[in-house]
Structure formats: structure tokens, C-alpha cells
Scaffold this motif. Structure first.
Motif, PDB file in Angstrom:
ATOM      1  N   GLY A 250       0.790  -1.225   0.000  1.00 51.55           N
ATOM      2  CA  GLY A 250       0.000   0.000   0.000  1.00 51.55           C
ATOM      3  C   GLY A 250       0.821   1.273   0.000  1.00 51.55           C
ATOM      4  N   LEU A 251       2.120   1.152  -0.227  1.00 52.77           N
ATOM      5  CA  LEU A 251       2.988   2.325  -0.185  1.00 52.77           C
ATOM      6  C   LEU A 251       2.676   3.321  -1.306  1.00 52.77           C
ATOM      7  CD1 LEU A 251       5.284   3.747   1.234  1.00 52.77           C
ATOM      8  CD2 LEU A 251       6.892   2.411  -0.121  1.00 52.77           C
ATOM      9  N   ALA A 252       2.356   2.833  -2.493  1.00 51.22           N
ATOM     10  CA  ALA A 252       2.041   3.739  -3.602  1.00 51.22           C
ATOM     11  C   ALA A 252       0.803   4.573  -3.274  1.00 51.22           C
ATOM     12  CB  ALA A 252       1.838   2.962  -4.895  1.00 51.22           C
ATOM     13  N   GLY A 253      -0.218   3.930  -2.724  1.00 49.86           N
ATOM     14  CA  GLY A 253      -1.420   4.662  -2.330  1.00 49.86           C
ATOM     15  C   GLY A 253      -1.133   5.670  -1.237  1.00 49.86           C
ATOM     16  N   LEU A 254      -0.294   5.286  -0.283  1.00 52.64           N
ATOM     17  CA  LEU A 254       0.098   6.211   0.780  1.00 52.64           C
ATOM     18  C   LEU A 254       0.826   7.417   0.198  1.00 52.64           C
ATOM     19  CD1 LEU A 254       0.441   6.891   3.803  1.00 52.64           C
ATOM     20  CD2 LEU A 254       2.556   5.567   3.737  1.00 52.64           C
ATOM     21  N   LEU A 255       1.746   7.164  -0.724  1.00 50.66           N
ATOM     22  CA  LEU A 255       2.459   8.261  -1.381  1.00 50.66           C
ATOM     23  C   LEU A 255       1.483   9.225  -2.062  1.00 50.66           C
ATOM     24  CD1 LEU A 255       5.554   6.617  -3.072  1.00 50.66           C
ATOM     25  CD2 LEU A 255       5.587   8.725  -1.768  1.00 50.66           C
ATOM     26  N   VAL A 256       0.541   8.676  -2.817  1.00 47.58           N
ATOM     27  CA  VAL A 256      -0.433   9.519  -3.519  1.00 47.58           C
ATOM     28  C   VAL A 256      -1.222  10.358  -2.516  1.00 47.58           C
ATOM     29  CG1 VAL A 256      -2.557   9.491  -4.898  1.00 47.58           C
ATOM     30  CG2 VAL A 256      -0.614   8.064  -5.563  1.00 47.58           C
ATOM     31  N   ARG A 257      -1.718   9.738  -1.463  1.00 46.81           N
ATOM     32  CA  ARG A 257      -2.511  10.481  -0.473  1.00 46.81           C
ATOM     33  C   ARG A 257      -1.700  11.577   0.198  1.00 46.81           C
ATOM     34  NH1 ARG A 257      -4.057   5.214   0.307  1.00 46.81           N
ATOM     35  NH2 ARG A 257      -2.878   4.997   2.249  1.00 46.81           N
ATOM     36  N   GLU A 258      -0.444  11.291   0.542  1.00 48.32           N
ATOM     37  CA  GLU A 258       0.393  12.307   1.195  1.00 48.32           C
ATOM     38  C   GLU A 258       0.708  13.465   0.243  1.00 48.32           C
ATOM     39  OE1 GLU A 258       1.232  12.646   4.462  1.00 48.32           O
ATOM     40  OE2 GLU A 258      -0.200  11.007   4.670  1.00 48.32           O
ATOM     41  N   VAL A 259       0.976  13.144  -1.012  1.00 45.10           N
ATOM     42  CA  VAL A 259       1.243  14.201  -2.002  1.00 45.10           C
ATOM     43  C   VAL A 259      -0.007  15.055  -2.194  1.00 45.10           C
ATOM     44  CG1 VAL A 259       1.715  14.614  -4.443  1.00 45.10           C
ATOM     45  CG2 VAL A 259       3.125  13.007  -3.160  1.00 45.10           C
ATOM     46  N   LEU A 260      -1.168  14.438  -2.229  1.00 48.10           N
ATOM     47  CA  LEU A 260      -2.412  15.207  -2.377  1.00 48.10           C
ATOM     48  C   LEU A 260      -2.650  16.098  -1.159  1.00 48.10           C
ATOM     49  CD1 LEU A 260      -4.729  12.580  -4.080  1.00 48.10           C
ATOM     50  CD2 LEU A 260      -3.579  14.548  -5.139  1.00 48.10           C
ATOM     51  N   LYS A 261      -2.351  15.609   0.038  1.00 49.15           N
ATOM     52  CA  LYS A 261      -2.463  16.447   1.241  1.00 49.15           C
ATOM     53  C   LYS A 261      -1.532  17.650   1.139  1.00 49.15           C
ATOM     54  CE  LYS A 261      -3.597  12.776   4.507  1.00 49.15           C
ATOM     55  NZ  LYS A 261      -3.087  12.015   5.661  1.00 49.15           N
TER      56      LYS A 261
END
Length: 111
Positions: A50-61
Motif C-alpha cells: 500500500g505504499l504507492a497509495g500512501l504516497l499519492v494520499r500524502e502528495v495530495l495532502k
């Protein structure tokens, strides 16, 4: 002569500083405050967690904090925003669909 734009990167690192994931982007020279996200990558050793999804969410934040409009050329970003775009906007985010000009910008930046 063509203008060269530097590529920016968000990274996810282990506690020892070793990189395990990255998101690459280029800021649009035509529109102030627009960031074109074009590549997300996670080290194979850390895939499936789930690291890719975490990266996307953090970048969006971070994009919300910086008041940056997201332009999702990266398929992972595009899928995430297709599914969660209303939530992103409700949280204060902004995004728009990529244009041929955005794709050309990425091509120039990565050439």
C-alpha cells in the motif's frame, strides 16, 4: 531553443534514509500553481504494502497545503482522483484533467 523545466520529486524513505518510493512532477510554466504528476514508483521489495497509495494520499495532502492544482498524468493519480476526487475537492484540493499541452510538457521534461 526550448525551455527546460526541472523535475521535482517527493520521496518515501526508510528510517535509515534509504528511498523506497517516489512521485515525480513538473510545475506548469503556463499556469501558476499547477503541478503535473507523471510518475509514481515503489521499490519492488516493498510492493504490495500500500505504499504507492500512501504516497499519492500524502502528495495530495501537501498539494492542498500548498494550494496547488493537481494535474494527474500518472495513471495511479488519475485512478485515485477518479475514485476519490470529490473527497479531495471537499478537503480543499483542486485538480483538472490533463491536456495535450501537459503531456508535451512531461515529454520535454523527461527527454
Amino acid at each position: 531553443m526550448s525551455e527546460s523545466r526541472p523535475i521535482g520529486t517527493y520521496t518515501a524513505d526508510l528510517a535509515d534514509g534509504s528511498p523506497v518510493g517516489r512521485v515525480d512532477f513538473v510545475d506548469s510554466p503556463q499556469a501558476e500553481g499547477e503541478r503535473v504528476f507523471f510518475h509514481t514508483e515503489v521499490d519492488r521489495r516493498f510492493g504490495g504494502r500500500g505504499l504507492a497509495g500512501l504516497l499519492v494520499r500524502e502528495v495530495l495532502k501537501d498539494s492542498i497545503r500548498r494550494s496547488v492544482t493537481v494535474v494527474p498524468v500518472c495513471p495511479l493519480f488519475a485512478r485515485h482522483l477518479a475514485k476519490h476526487g470529490d473527497e479531495f475537492v471537499a478537503d480543499g484540493g483542486k485538480f483538472r484533467q490533463p491536456t495535450p499541452g501537459d503531456l508535451a510538457l512531461v515529454k520535454r521534461a523527461t527527454a
